[in-house]
Scaffold this motif. Sequence first.
Motif, short mmCIF file in Angstrom:
data_model
loop_
_atom_site.label_atom_id
_atom_site.label_comp_id
_atom_site.label_asym_id
_atom_site.label_seq_id
_atom_site.Cartn_x
_atom_site.Cartn_y
_atom_site.Cartn_z
N GLY A 252 0.81 -1.21 0.00
CA GLY A 252 0.00 0.00 0.00
C GLY A 252 0.85 1.26 0.00
O GLY A 252 0.55 2.22 -0.73
N ILE A 253 1.91 1.27 0.79
CA ILE A 253 2.80 2.44 0.82
C ILE A 253 3.48 2.64 -0.53
O ILE A 253 3.62 3.77 -1.03
N PHE A 254 3.89 1.53 -1.15
CA PHE A 254 4.54 1.62 -2.46
C PHE A 254 3.60 2.21 -3.51
O PHE A 254 3.98 3.08 -4.30
N ARG B 36 4.04 5.79 -5.47
CA ARG B 36 4.06 5.79 -6.95
C ARG B 36 3.03 6.73 -7.51
O ARG B 36 3.29 7.46 -8.48
N ARG B 37 1.83 6.80 -6.92
CA ARG B 37 0.79 7.69 -7.37
C ARG B 37 1.20 9.14 -7.17
O ARG B 37 1.02 10.00 -8.05
N ASN B 38 1.80 9.45 -5.98
CA ASN B 38 2.25 10.82 -5.72
C ASN B 38 3.36 11.22 -6.68
O ASN B 38 3.44 12.37 -7.14
N TYR C 80 5.06 14.74 -11.56
CA TYR C 80 5.67 14.99 -12.87
C TYR C 80 4.66 15.11 -14.00
O TYR C 80 5.02 15.18 -15.16
N THR C 81 3.40 15.17 -13.74
CA THR C 81 2.38 15.35 -14.79
C THR C 81 2.15 16.84 -15.01
O THR C 81 1.96 17.59 -14.05
N PRO C 82 2.20 17.35 -16.33
CA PRO C 82 1.95 18.78 -16.61
C PRO C 82 0.59 19.20 -16.12
O PRO C 82 -0.35 18.40 -16.06
N PRO C 83 0.46 20.52 -15.76
CA PRO C 83 -0.84 21.01 -15.26
C PRO C 83 -1.96 20.84 -16.24
O PRO C 83 -3.09 20.55 -15.87
#
Length: 265
Positions: free
Chosen positions: A240-242, A246-248, A253-256
């Motif tokens: 769950g922590i992994f 990974r989601r954060n 790094y995803t453009p606005p």
Amino acid sequence: MNDSCAFKPRMNLKWMTGFILALCVQLVQGLSVHFKIPKPIYVALGRDLVLDASIEKNVEENIFMVTWECSSDKGARRLATFPGKTQDPKISMEREGTTLRIAGVQESDFGRYTITVTNQDGIQTSDEKDVRKHEKPSEATVVLLCDVSRDEAQWDSPVLTWLADGVELTNQTANMSDGGSKLHLQGMKGHNYTCISNSSLGTSVAQFIIPDSTESPDGCRSCAIPTVIVSLVIVLAVIGIFLLLRRNRLLRYTPPSDRNNSISQ
């Protein structure tokens, strides 16, 4: 003549004394009371004490009264009388007074108990039993029984030998009773127990295996299942922590513009 006359009264007195004693024995012999367990009985503090007595009497005899008394270093005291009621609520009688029950034994309850039975003619008989304090609780143990069939006649008795993991057991290394037919497992660390019977009828072998599949490396069987559950919880927490990290990282790094498009969609 004088000697013969003096001899007769002596004989008559002796005969009369024997007759009276025999008559008394005959009268008392019909009534008797005795405890079912003749040896001293042990009980621990706070436990219940039960004393059972048995009365033997003739058919025509009636029991007039049964009394219970206890004698200790502090003196004697009457506990109960049947028929009647006890003064202490923790003391009760059963079976027409022949059974005495004391709940929650205290220090003052240890001593010598006397039951006295009186019939309709006033003749009494009694019996005594010592009640002592038991300091240490008895240890429970699991027993393996090696039972040999005795259907066919034989001249000898079987000689029983016990093995634990292939090693022969003796009275010095194990607790055996009833001629070796019972093996007490208290303190034993073996897993494969074998009983070998040798007699004129031949040799017979019986085995008992204690499963060790659930045993943990440190020898704690009861700890094995909780250890597996704890390990599974830890693994799920790590996964769950992994996934959360990974989601954060992906959001960071995803453009606005892509984030707005993904949200509008």
